[in-house]
Design a protein around this motif. Structure first.
Motif, PDB file in Angstrom:
ATOM      1  N   ILE A  44       0.836  -1.188   0.000  1.00 43.09           N
ATOM      2  CA  ILE A  44       0.000   0.000   0.000  1.00 43.09           C
ATOM      3  C   ILE A  44       0.875   1.243   0.000  1.00 43.09           C
ATOM      4  O   ILE A  44       1.847   1.335   0.759  1.00 43.09           O
ATOM      5  N   ALA A  49       3.623   2.473  -3.392  1.00 44.51           N
ATOM      6  CA  ALA A  49       3.194   1.086  -3.274  1.00 44.51           C
ATOM      7  C   ALA A  49       4.249   0.145  -3.830  1.00 44.51           C
ATOM      8  O   ALA A  49       4.536  -0.892  -3.252  1.00 44.51           O
ATOM      9  N   GLU A  63       6.425   1.794  -0.111  1.00 39.81           N
ATOM     10  CA  GLU A  63       5.493   1.246   0.853  1.00 39.81           C
ATOM     11  C   GLU A  63       5.371   2.142   2.061  1.00 39.81           C
ATOM     12  O   GLU A  63       6.295   2.232   2.871  1.00 39.81           O
TER      13      GLU A  63
END
Lengths: 184, 492
Positions: B142, B155, B159
């Motif tokens: 994410i 992502a 992250e």
């Protein structure tokens, strides 16, 4: 002595009729060809006899025929009544394996009257219902020259006399020809 | 850009989407890969964490992978199912915000502007996403940023959450590939010594555009928020269902029909707007005792005409049991087909509307598939020269022709006594003794060797049309390879 064939064929519209004998299928298709329009054939699903569209394409266009396979005779009668009443088809042909009672026969008669359609029941010999308008016995006849000769007997008629006619089917023009019985 | 609320975007990347989907159904605790046939070889399409640790990678040939790792388990890949799974995840992600789009074939992008506070801030929202996806067995990475590009970069390469209004500061140490560039372009940039996004942002723009075209700097500007980029949410498929709740329970057939009519008018308007027609309809009647009655209706052809559909419901509704009364009606078109608007003309008016309605009505009693019609088939075998198709799902066809006369009805071959290639002069059939009057034939029909048919095991057939002196006209055949005589049909 004989009433003219034109008076009895096609049999009265908005009524139900019966036909028996080995030429019954030929009679049904000849009647369909004469009436024109859509045709519904109601039968029980277990029957081994299969209609052959390449065969009856001499009589009618197979696209105008719809078949209903039902599980028993009760459904056959229910479907027939609904179809006769719907005014969507010109002819409903049913194949019966057991005799039907007066009530059922009368109901079909009333449905045919309401929907202005012709009903035709193909019955085993001698299992007719008293409610029908007319009953025919049809059987193919041997002829040296012709191979479509049929003997059609009117054996019950509520509004006329009985009679016997020899007819043949002309494939090219799709019409019946009555031949003189003196040919024998 | 807007001055008020800062735009925030979450990018979800599912690196093992395909293998996670398969492993969710039956868990395998071993190296596992999905293979897909590409360039005439089975190649690894997706692999799980165990397999990655064994040194396997995407695009590797499956034969090599098995040599590296003998305990490897595999299954064929199904990209269509994966896409469907991604749509399921997209629908799930709507719980976080209403604005969810797809990112390639293995990611989602969510515009969470103004909805993060509902989850207690961005970190809490991300934690919730991670927890739920881990519970579902889907691995995810994410990234959160101000723009779609920044979210994607975070992502795939970082992250985590990039703080608002400082994209360059967060993205600067990431490699240039994080800008969604093609492999060729990122290799070429590295050869120039531009390894990170920070390098690229501080380089002169004009020579870069001259060398790489406008695409490179467009990606950079999109990531940093100088250029806007849209997130396109997918439209939900239209729902063909309507309902009506009643203040007082009803029980009379006429009342239920009146309610159904109101619902049908609404539903048909919906169908008309989408140029669709209902093929299968379902009315659900909820009773006051919480019991439900379902009435199904299958139509012989797609319809959206309330006046025609309503009478077809009458039979089904009259059989429903109202009990203490019905207080809710729901009507749903469970199966729809496209029904484009058609020009009405006097030439091609459909005269068979009545017949279609009759077929629908009879179908409610005996089943729609039991109402059939004949269609021509391309075969010279008599019993296969036609097919019987449900009338509701086929159109009548013409094109019937036969060079030779064919019988009106066919039945399974019935053996009769007879020898030799000529039809017997006297024979018994169905307990009748018949004498031959005239025989026409033979017409030889050979079996279709490319289809194995039990009934044609006896080989060639010579068909004869036999007219008997007794009147019956029969279709006989003789099997020369396996001598015997049979009756198969009867003429009019």
């Amino acid at each position: 002595m004989y009433s003219p064939f034109l008076h009895v064929f096609p049999p009265a519209g908005a009524r139900t009729h019966e036909v028996c004998g080995s030429g019954a299928y030929g009679f049904a298709f000849a009647l369909a060809a004469r009436l024109g329009g859509q045709m519904l054939w109601v039968r029980e699903a277990w029957g081994a006899v299969q209609l052959n569209p390449s065969g009856f394409s001499d009589f009618i266009d197979p696209a105008t025929l719809t078949i209903c396979d039902t599980k028993d005779q009760k459904d056959v009668l229910a479907v027939t009544e609904e179809a006769l009443r719907s005014n969507a088809v010109a002819l409903v042909v049913i194949t019966l394996s057991q005799p039907i009672g007066l009530t059922e026969g009368r109901r079909l008669q009333l449905a045919a009257r309401d929907g202005k359609a012709t009903g035709l029941a193909i019955i085993p010999e001698g299992m007719g219902s008293n409610a029908v308008e007319s009953r025919w016995r049809c059987s193919p006849a041997f002829d040296v020259k012709d191979s479509t000769l049929q003997k059609w007997e009117l054996i019950k008629n509520k509004s006329g006399t009985l009679g016997v006619w020899y007819v043949r089917w002309d494939t090219a023009s799709r019409r019946l020809t009555v031949v003189s019985p003196a040919g024998e | 850009m807007s001055d008020g609320i800062q735009r925030r975007v979450v990018s979800l990347w599912f690196p093992q989407l395909a293998s996670d989907r398969v492993l969710r159904q039956h868990l395998i605790d071993a190296p596992f890969v999905l293979t897909l046939k590409q360039k005439n070889a089975n190649r690894i399409y997706c692999l799980n964490g165990d397999a990655t640790r064994k040194g396997l990678h995407r695009g590797m040939s499956y034969a090599d992978a098995r040599a590296f790792c003998p305990s490897l388990q595999s299954a064929p890949a199904d990209p269509a199912q994966d896409e469907r799974f991604l749509h399921v995840l997209r629908r799930w992600a709507m719980r976080y915000c209403p604005w969810v789009g797809l990112e390639g074939c293995d990611g989602l992008v969510l515009n969470i502007t103004g909805s993060a506070h509902l989850w207690g801030g961005e970190p809490a929202m991300i934690t919730d996403m991670r927890r739920r996806l881990a519970h579902a067995g889907v691995s995810v990475r994410i990234g959160v940023g101000d723009t779609r590009g920044a979210g994607w970069a975070m992502a795939h390469y970082g992250e985590g959450i990039a703080p608002a209004r400082d994209m360059l500061g967060t993205l600067a140490p990431l490699p240039v590939a994080a800008l969604r560039l093609s492999d060729d372009m990122s290799v070429a940039l590295q050869r120039l010594g531009l390894r990170t996004i920070g390098d690229l942002a501080s380089a002169a723009r004009a020579p870069l555009t001259r060398r790489f075209g406008p695409g490179l700097l467009l990606r950079l500007d999109q990531a940093l928020g100088h250029q806007s980029e849209e997130i396109t949410p997918l439209a939900d498929p239209p729902h063909y269902g309507v309902r009506m709740t009643l203040p007082e329970p009803i029980g009379l057939l006429s009342d239920v029909m009146a309610g159904t009519e109101r619902l049908l008018v609404q539903l048909c308007a919906k169908l008309k707007a989408q140029e669709m027609g209902a093929r299968m309809l379902c009315v659900i009647l909820r009773r006051v005792d919480q019991d439900e009655q379902q009435v199904e209706l299958r139509l012989a052809r797609p319809l959206r005409d309330a006046k025609r559909i309503l009478p077809l419901f009458e039979r089904g509704l009259s059989e429903a049991e109202a009990g203490f009364g019905i207080d809710q009606l729901r009507l749903e078109a469970t199966q729809v087909e496209s029904l484009p608007a058609q020009q009405i003309s006097h030439v091609s008016g459909r005269a068979s509307d009545k017949l279609d309605d009759l077929i629908s009505r009879l179908g409610t009693r005996i089943g729609l598939e039991n109402i059939q019609r004949f269609l021509p088939a391309d075969s010279h075998i008599p019993e296969r020269s036609f097919i019987i198709a449900p009338a509701a799902y086929s159109d009548p066809q013409s094109g019937w022709s036969s060079a030779n006369p064919r019988p009106l009805c066919l039945f399974p071959p019935e053996p009769i006594a007879g020898t030799g290639p000529h039809p017997p002069n006297r024979f018994r059939w169905r307990r009748m003794s018949l004498t031959m009057g005239r025989a026409t034939g033979p017409e030889r029909i050979a079996p279709e060797w490319w289809l194995s048919d039990e009934n044609w095991r006896t080989g060639l057939r010579d068909y004869w049309r036999v007219e008997t002196k007794q009147g019956r006209r029969l279709w006989l055949f003789y099997t020369p390879q396996n001598p015997g005589w049979f009756v198969q049909g009867e003429f009019a």
